[in-house]
Design an enzyme around this catalytic site. Sequence first.
Site, PDB file in Angstrom:
ATOM      1  N   ARG A 149      -7.532  12.694   0.678  1.00  0.00           N
ATOM      2  CA  ARG A 149      -6.531  13.149   1.568  1.00  0.00           C
ATOM      3  C   ARG A 149      -5.153  12.938   1.373  1.00  0.00           C
ATOM      4  O   ARG A 149      -4.042  13.484   1.450  1.00  0.00           O
ATOM      5  CB  ARG A 149      -6.638  12.943   2.894  1.00  0.00           C
ATOM      6  CG  ARG A 149      -6.653  11.687   3.479  1.00  0.00           C
ATOM      7  CD  ARG A 149      -6.660  11.421   4.790  1.00  0.00           C
ATOM      8  NE  ARG A 149      -8.164  11.470   5.204  1.00  0.00           N
ATOM      9  CZ  ARG A 149      -8.545  10.757   6.473  1.00  0.00           C
ATOM     10  NH1 ARG A 149      -7.681   9.985   7.086  1.00  0.00           N
ATOM     11  NH2 ARG A 149      -9.697  10.756   6.867  1.00  0.00           N
ATOM     12  N   HIS A 150      -4.956  11.788   0.573  1.00  0.00           N
ATOM     13  CA  HIS A 150      -3.679  11.561   0.179  1.00  0.00           C
ATOM     14  C   HIS A 150      -3.722  10.939  -1.318  1.00  0.00           C
ATOM     15  O   HIS A 150      -3.003  11.709  -2.327  1.00  0.00           O
ATOM     16  CB  HIS A 150      -2.827  10.229   0.940  1.00  0.00           C
ATOM     17  CG  HIS A 150      -3.859   9.148   1.609  1.00  0.00           C
ATOM     18  ND1 HIS A 150      -4.737   8.214   0.768  1.00  0.00           N
ATOM     19  CD2 HIS A 150      -3.958   8.853   2.627  1.00  0.00           C
ATOM     20  CE1 HIS A 150      -5.478   7.466   1.503  1.00  0.00           C
ATOM     21  NE2 HIS A 150      -5.018   7.629   2.563  1.00  0.00           N
ATOM     22  N   ASN A 185       0.909  -1.165   0.057  1.00  0.00           N
ATOM     23  CA  ASN A 185       0.007   0.029  -0.053  1.00  0.00           C
ATOM     24  C   ASN A 185       0.855   1.159  -0.021  1.00  0.00           C
ATOM     25  O   ASN A 185       1.736   1.473   0.756  1.00  0.00           O
ATOM     26  CB  ASN A 185      -1.017   0.100   1.082  1.00  0.00           C
ATOM     27  CG  ASN A 185      -1.746   1.258   1.399  1.00  0.00           C
ATOM     28  OD1 ASN A 185      -1.324   2.118   1.125  1.00  0.00           O
ATOM     29  ND2 ASN A 185      -2.957   0.932   1.573  1.00  0.00           N
ATOM     30  N   ARG A 223       3.015  18.871   1.885  1.00  0.00           N
ATOM     31  CA  ARG A 223       3.675  19.979   1.171  1.00  0.00           C
ATOM     32  C   ARG A 223       2.678  20.581   0.028  1.00  0.00           C
ATOM     33  O   ARG A 223       3.149  21.424  -0.578  1.00  0.00           O
ATOM     34  CB  ARG A 223       5.042  19.904   0.792  1.00  0.00           C
ATOM     35  CG  ARG A 223       6.185  19.827   1.846  1.00  0.00           C
ATOM     36  CD  ARG A 223       6.456  21.346   2.189  1.00  0.00           C
ATOM     37  NE  ARG A 223       7.125  21.467   3.110  1.00  0.00           N
ATOM     38  CZ  ARG A 223       8.453  21.483   3.401  1.00  0.00           C
ATOM     39  NH1 ARG A 223       9.065  21.721   2.057  1.00  0.00           N
ATOM     40  NH2 ARG A 223       9.125  21.832   4.397  1.00  0.00           N
ATOM     41  N   ASP A 252      -0.170   4.425  -0.203  1.00  0.00           N
ATOM     42  CA  ASP A 252      -1.012   5.920   0.642  1.00  0.00           C
ATOM     43  C   ASP A 252       0.042   6.524   0.917  1.00  0.00           C
ATOM     44  O   ASP A 252       0.089   8.077   1.102  1.00  0.00           O
ATOM     45  CB  ASP A 252      -2.086   5.291   1.381  1.00  0.00           C
ATOM     46  CG  ASP A 252      -3.127   4.629   0.805  1.00  0.00           C
ATOM     47  OD1 ASP A 252      -3.083   4.472  -0.695  1.00  0.00           O
ATOM     48  OD2 ASP A 252      -4.097   4.257   1.350  1.00  0.00           O
ATOM     49  N   GLY A 276       1.136  -1.476   4.384  1.00  0.00           N
ATOM     50  CA  GLY A 276       1.540  -0.258   3.924  1.00  0.00           C
ATOM     51  C   GLY A 276       2.467   0.644   4.981  1.00  0.00           C
ATOM     52  O   GLY A 276       3.890   0.666   4.632  1.00  0.00           O
ATOM     53  N   HIS A 277       1.961   0.856   6.278  1.00  0.00           N
ATOM     54  CA  HIS A 277       2.639   1.675   7.153  1.00  0.00           C
ATOM     55  C   HIS A 277       4.097   1.301   7.448  1.00  0.00           C
ATOM     56  O   HIS A 277       5.055   2.128   7.300  1.00  0.00           O
ATOM     57  CB  HIS A 277       1.829   1.763   8.478  1.00  0.00           C
ATOM     58  CG  HIS A 277       2.452   2.777   9.167  1.00  0.00           C
ATOM     59  ND1 HIS A 277       1.996   4.090   9.272  1.00  0.00           N
ATOM     60  CD2 HIS A 277       3.438   2.416  10.414  1.00  0.00           C
ATOM     61  CE1 HIS A 277       2.898   4.805  10.383  1.00  0.00           C
ATOM     62  NE2 HIS A 277       3.507   3.715  10.882  1.00  0.00           N
ATOM     63  N   GLY A 309      -1.870  -3.105  10.217  1.00  0.00           N
ATOM     64  CA  GLY A 309      -0.948  -3.080  11.244  1.00  0.00           C
ATOM     65  C   GLY A 309       0.153  -4.112  11.336  1.00  0.00           C
ATOM     66  O   GLY A 309       0.895  -4.157  12.361  1.00  0.00           O
ATOM     67  N   THR A 358      -6.972   6.298   9.830  1.00  0.00           N
ATOM     68  CA  THR A 358      -6.884   5.214   9.125  1.00  0.00           C
ATOM     69  C   THR A 358      -8.093   4.372   8.955  1.00  0.00           C
ATOM     70  O   THR A 358      -8.915   4.501  10.013  1.00  0.00           O
ATOM     71  CB  THR A 358      -5.591   4.492   9.220  1.00  0.00           C
ATOM     72  OG1 THR A 358      -5.557   3.366   8.280  1.00  0.00           O
ATOM     73  CG2 THR A 358      -5.754   3.862  10.720  1.00  0.00           C
ATOM     74  N   THR A 359      -8.470   3.517   8.350  1.00  0.00           N
ATOM     75  CA  THR A 359      -9.557   2.424   8.189  1.00  0.00           C
ATOM     76  C   THR A 359      -9.665   1.858   9.904  1.00  0.00           C
ATOM     77  O   THR A 359      -8.601   1.026  10.160  1.00  0.00           O
ATOM     78  CB  THR A 359      -9.629   1.450   7.314  1.00  0.00           C
ATOM     79  OG1 THR A 359      -8.996   2.048   6.080  1.00  0.00           O
ATOM     80  CG2 THR A 359     -10.901   0.811   7.107  1.00  0.00           C
TER      81      THR A 359
HETATM   82  N1  PXP Z   1      -5.805  -3.092   4.579  1.00  0.00           N
HETATM   83  C1  PXP Z   1      -6.820  -2.029   4.436  1.00  0.00           C
HETATM   84  C2  PXP Z   1      -8.198  -2.620   4.271  1.00  0.00           C
HETATM   85  C3  PXP Z   1      -6.429  -0.862   4.933  1.00  0.00           C
HETATM   86  O1  PXP Z   1      -7.296   0.021   4.662  1.00  0.00           O
HETATM   87  C4  PXP Z   1      -5.058  -0.659   5.288  1.00  0.00           C
HETATM   88  C5  PXP Z   1      -4.731   0.676   5.684  1.00  0.00           C
HETATM   89  O2  PXP Z   1      -4.810   1.552   4.442  1.00  0.00           O
HETATM   90  C6  PXP Z   1      -4.099  -1.755   5.061  1.00  0.00           C
HETATM   91  C7  PXP Z   1      -4.504  -2.953   4.523  1.00  0.00           C
HETATM   92  C8  PXP Z   1      -2.828  -1.464   5.379  1.00  0.00           C
HETATM   93  O3  PXP Z   1      -2.559  -1.327   6.661  1.00  0.00           O
HETATM   94  P1  PXP Z   1      -0.876  -0.980   7.292  1.00  0.00           P
HETATM   95  O4  PXP Z   1      -0.829   0.571   6.655  1.00  0.00           O
HETATM   96  O5  PXP Z   1      -1.267  -0.586   8.766  1.00  0.00           O
HETATM   97  O6  PXP Z   1      -0.254  -1.776   6.774  1.00  0.00           O
END
Ligand code: PXP
Length: 240
Positions: free
Chosen positions: A49-50, A7, A18, A9, A213-214, A192, A100-101
Site C-alpha cells: 500500500r505504500h 521510517n 496520487r 513509509d 516515522g509518523h 507512536g 498501521t502495525t
Molecule cells: N516500529 C514498527 C515495528 C512499526 O511498525 C512502526 C510503524 O511503521 C514504527 C516503529 C514507527 O512508528 P511511528 O510511525 O508511529 O513512529
Amino acid sequence: MTRLSVNVDHVATIREARRITEPDPVTAAALAELAGADGIIVHLREDRRHIKDRDLRLLRETVKTRLILEMAATEEMVRIALDVKPEMVTLVPEKREELTTEGGLDINMNKEYVKDSVLMLQERGILVSLFVDPDIDQIKAAHKVSGDYVEIHTGRFCEAYDRVEEKRELDRILTSVKMASKLKLGINAGHGLNYQNIKSLTGIDEIEEFSIGHSIISRALLVGLDRAVREMIELINLPA
Ligand code: PXP
C-alpha cells in the site's frame, strides 16, 4: 549515543495518494541520512500500500547507513529479504485491514515458524529483531527463537490517556528492557514516539535505537510548508 532510524513509509503513502512518482521515499531517505539518521526503515507490506518492491531495491543501492526492513514472517517476505539483504529485519505482525502495525508479535503462537524465519535470515548475515509488546513472556519468547534484538512496542505508552496509565505503561517498558538486557538481547523501541513523549524514554540507557516515522514526517511537512509556499509564490511572480 542512542541511534535514530527513520521510517519513510509515510512519504510513500503521500505518493500513493496520487499514484505518481513523488514524493519519493528514496530521496527522503537520502535527506534523512544527510541530517544524521543512523538507519532507514521501510515496511514492505503484503498489499504494497505504500512502499513498493522498487523502493526497497533502490534503497538497498543507495542507503549509506543501515537499511532496516519491517516485514511479516511470510514465505514471500523472507524470500525478498534473503535477496535484498537489509542489515536488519524487524518481524512484525500484519493485518490487511489495519492502518498501521497495531500490536506486537505473538511469538508463542507461531514459535516454530518464527524461529525458522529467524534462522534463515541470520544464516544470510541479517540481524533479526522481533517487534513485541512490553511483556515479559514475549521478551523471553524472542530469546527462545534466537532473535538478535527486540523492538519494544511503545504504542500503548504513547497513547496513554492519563498519567496513571502512562506510568503503568512506562513501568512495563522498563521491566521488559531489564529482562531483554538480562537475556543479552539488543533493544530497540518504537511506535507512536514524538517530540514530546520521547523525553520519557531517552534516559533508558539499554535502548540502542529508536524507530520513528509518523512524527518526523508530519513535522517535516509543517516546518517545510512555509518555504514551499514562498517558493511557489516566487515562481508565479517571475517575470515572463
Ligand atoms: N516500529 C514498527 C515495528 C512499526 O511498525 C512502526 C510503524 O511503521 C514504527 C516503529 C514507527 O512508528 P511511528 O510511525 O508511529 O513512529
